[in-house]
Motif scaffolding. Structure first.
Motif, PDB file in Angstrom:
ATOM      1  N   LEU A 180      60.938  -2.414 -44.931  1.00  0.00           N
ATOM      2  CA  LEU A 180      60.238  -1.585 -43.951  1.00  0.00           C
ATOM      3  C   LEU A 180      58.739  -1.829 -44.004  1.00  0.00           C
ATOM      4  CD1 LEU A 180      60.353   0.576 -41.780  1.00  0.00           C
ATOM      5  CD2 LEU A 180      60.228   2.306 -43.581  1.00  0.00           C
ATOM      6  N   LEU A 181      58.178  -1.925 -45.203  1.00  0.00           N
ATOM      7  CA  LEU A 181      56.747  -2.224 -45.335  1.00  0.00           C
ATOM      8  C   LEU A 181      56.409  -3.548 -44.662  1.00  0.00           C
ATOM      9  CD1 LEU A 181      56.110  -1.141 -49.042  1.00  0.00           C
ATOM     10  CD2 LEU A 181      55.162  -0.052 -46.997  1.00  0.00           C
ATOM     11  N   GLY A 182      57.316  -4.521 -44.808  1.00  0.00           N
ATOM     12  CA  GLY A 182      57.094  -5.824 -44.180  1.00  0.00           C
ATOM     13  C   GLY A 182      56.983  -5.721 -42.673  1.00  0.00           C
ATOM     14  N   TYR A 183      57.810  -4.877 -42.065  1.00  0.00           N
ATOM     15  CA  TYR A 183      57.731  -4.672 -40.620  1.00  0.00           C
ATOM     16  C   TYR A 183      56.440  -3.952 -40.231  1.00  0.00           C
ATOM     17  CZ  TYR A 183      62.542  -6.150 -39.658  1.00  0.00           C
ATOM     18  OH  TYR A 183      63.688  -6.887 -39.511  1.00  0.00           O
ATOM     19  N   LEU A 184      56.141  -2.858 -40.905  1.00  0.00           N
ATOM     20  CA  LEU A 184      55.032  -2.008 -40.493  1.00  0.00           C
ATOM     21  C   LEU A 184      53.668  -2.659 -40.694  1.00  0.00           C
ATOM     22  CD1 LEU A 184      56.155   1.548 -41.688  1.00  0.00           C
ATOM     23  CD2 LEU A 184      56.723   0.300 -39.591  1.00  0.00           C
ATOM     24  N   GLU A 185      53.555  -3.600 -41.629  1.00  0.00           N
ATOM     25  CA  GLU A 185      52.260  -4.229 -41.852  1.00  0.00           C
ATOM     26  C   GLU A 185      52.091  -5.503 -41.033  1.00  0.00           C
ATOM     27  OE1 GLU A 185      52.237  -4.992 -45.999  1.00  0.00           O
ATOM     28  OE2 GLU A 185      53.573  -6.729 -45.894  1.00  0.00           O
ATOM     29  N   ASP A 186      53.125  -5.911 -40.293  1.00  0.00           N
ATOM     30  CA  ASP A 186      53.079  -7.152 -39.522  1.00  0.00           C
ATOM     31  C   ASP A 186      52.247  -6.960 -38.254  1.00  0.00           C
ATOM     32  OD1 ASP A 186      53.720  -9.462 -37.926  1.00  0.00           O
ATOM     33  OD2 ASP A 186      55.461  -9.765 -39.217  1.00  0.00           O
TER      34      ASP A 186
END
Length: 587
Positions: A180-186
């Motif tokens: 989820l962090l990977g998505y939100l920081e993209d």
């Protein structure tokens, strides 16, 4: 014999390979020269070793190395169903295979194990064609199990592009925290920041006991600078999850102090961990696009039209129409929302009514007009400018049709209007721009319709005005826009374009317009000025309406044409609005 005279004909039989495969398959079916059986479940499939060796590195290693299968006539293939194995052997001998949603996964697993790379990628392409926002996260999971990068990349791209739909799926709640962090920081995530926040809240609520502690890590991925203050301070700040985290509440308070300081450059020293969050860029998928609204259309009637420019097709699309016709309203963009303020309501025959204090808003996300908190007093032929979370409304004409020097300010944080210090001089149709915590009002005309040769400057945080006489200033009905530290004043019953340097208090001349232009609109896109419509003076001193769209590049000091509007237009608004997606509802 003369060797040079010998002709050589190179013949290639293009049908030989396919005919040879057909003959080999016929031999296999008749079990002629077959020398090995591939066994799966309770079935045995006769094959030719040389065909298998030629088709796959897996079988080459099996039969051409010192493995025990080299001399065996029956080879047990584990982990592959008999139907999948039979389909693959038919594919080896014929080049043909039928792929369905029912058999694609076992075929991919078999193709991966037996090292049939082209078949593996064909199955991947089959799944890619059937990707949807509902299944793309599941497909990512599957691609990781199968080690299929092509499927994973395509599914990940869809998840990023269709995040609005993906964020409401059950699959998203099953993501791990790092995922989820990977998505939100993209930067390529196609979502506004409000939706980013709502997504992380939904993810935590799916398993609050295990996930509550992740709130601060997730909240840091929300780019607070691009969230509407009303949403931030009335909704996010009061969310129980945010209030349960000391770090989150400190971040919220730091943003609040920043807003109250009316300082757009950097957060205060006391802002805890705010600076890296505040300077985070807007996501790449949030692009600015040109929107044109209102004005006088084809010199016939006041327009209710709102247009958006589609960069991909280089065409104009229609948005929802304004609720009513407004003569000489003002137009401004704040928090990616278009505001239409005041104006003189008119009928279809342009019969004027009383000046209005109403405010209408349009978000590209909904493509619907709504009413907002009205101004304190009616205005038309006034100027509006946005700065941080404020909208300032300056002068114009009121209900008494007299030129006004009044100033009102809308605070979007509290949804309130308030009266500010009035302008030193009441002027109509000046050029107005905001830069370096100041509002600059250039020229215009007084109540006697005489040009005013001065610059009036308003210090926003101090609520103070001062004025500077300047003989260079002589503009009426000219728009202004800011690029870097320069304010560009474009036309105004003249061809002249001037750049005012706020640091040195000096004007420089830029490349002239083609005609004397007035009542046009200007906005900034990609560090360039876009000028739309207006009126111009012909060589015979006649005034004509314009439908042109022109672009000025400060880097080259040059003008280029960007096509035309769908109709001639003047006294309209032109803004750069942020789009998360180009998919818009048609009116």
């Amino acid at each position: 014999m003369d060797l040079a005279a010998i002709e050589v004909f190179h013949y290639q039989d293009k049908e030989l390979s396919s005919a040879l495969l057909l003959q080999l398959n016929s031999l296999r079916r008749d079990r002629v020269f077959t020398d090995v059986f591939l066994c799966s479940d309770q079935s045995e499939i006769p094959c030719h070793r040389n065909v298998l060796v030629s088709s796959s590195p897996y079988f080459r290693a099996m039969f051409c190395s010192n493995f025990m299968e080299t001399n065996q006539t029956r080879i047990r293939i584990t982990g592959i169903t008999s139907s999948s194995l039979s389909s693959i052997i038919d594919y080896v001998y014929t080049g043909l295979i039928s792929i369905t949603m029912e058999n694609v996964l076992p075929l991919m697993q078999a193709a991966s194990m037996l090292q049939y790379g082209r078949l593996f990628e064909v199955c991947s392409a089959f799944l890619q064609e059937r990707l949807s926002p509902e299944n793309c996260l599941s497909m990512i999971r599957l691609s990781e199990i199968l080690s299929c990068n092509s499927l994973k990349n395509k599914a990940k791209a869809m998840a990023m592009e269709s995040f609005s739909d993906v964020s409401s799926s059950e699959d998203l709640c099953e993501l791990s925290l790092p995922e989820l962090l990977g998505y939100l920081e993209d930067d390529t995530l196609c979502a506004d920041e409000e939706q980013v926040f709502e997504t992380l809240v939904a993810w935590i609520h799916h398993d609050p006991r295990a996930r509550r502690g992740a709130i601060s890590d997730l909240f840091k991925k929300v780019r607070l600078r691009f969230i509407h203050p009303t949403y931030l301070f009335q909704f996010i700040a009061n969310d129980p999850l945010i209030q349960s985290s000391t770090l989150c509440t400190e971040i919220i308070e730091s943003v609040r102090r920043l807003m109250f300081s009316v300082n757009s450059k950097s957060p205060s020293d006391t802002a805890v961990n705010l600076k890296p969050l505040w300077v985070a860029p807007r996501r790449y998928t949030c692009s600015e696009t040109l929107v044109v609204v209102g004005g006088r259309k084809n010199n016939e009637q006041t327009s209710r039209e709102a247009l958006i420019f589609d960069e991909n097709s280089q065409t104009w699309q229609w948005l929802a129409k304004l609720p009513l016709r407004l003569y000489k309203a003002s137009y401004v963009c704040l928090h990616s929302v278009l505001y239409v303020l005041g104006g003189l309501p008119t009928t279809a025959t342009n019969t004027p009514r009383q000046a209005s204090s109403a405010v209408y808003t349009l978000s590209l996300k909904t493509n619907q007009w709504r009413t907002a908190e009205p101004m304190l007093a009616p205005h038309f032929a006034h100027q509006s400018i946005s700065f941080l979370h404020f909208i300032f409304v300056l002068g114009g004409l009121g209900s008494d049709r007299c030129v006004s020097n009044s100033v009102e300010r809308y605070n979007s944080m509290f949804n309130q209007w308030e009266t500010m210090s009035p302008m030193p001089e009441a002027v109509l149709h000046p050029a107005v721009a905001a830069a370096d915590q100041r509002i600059y009002v250039f020229g215009g005309e007084n109540a006697m319709q005489n040009p005013v040769r001065m610059i009036q400057v308003y210090h926003i945080s101090r609520n103070l005005w001062f004025k500077m006489e300047n003989r260079t200033v002589k503009n009426i009905s000219a728009p202004a826009a800011v690029i870097d530290d320069k304010i560009y004043i474009v036309g105004g019953y003249t061809r002249r374009v001037m750049a005012y340097d706020t640091k040195t208090n000096r004007f420089t001349n830029c490349a002239n317009l083609k005609e004397r232009r007035m009542h046009h609109a200007v906005t900034v896109l990609n560090h360039k000025l876009y000028i739309t419509g207006g009126r111009y003076v012909t060589g015979h001193d006649l005034i004509e309406d314009s439908d042109s769209v022109e672009c000025y590049d400060p880097a080259t000091d040059s003008w280029t044409s960007k096509g035309t509007l769908p109709y001639k237009l003047f006294d309209h608004g032109s803004m750069a609005l942020t789009c998360v997606t180009q998919t818009l509802a048609k009116s």
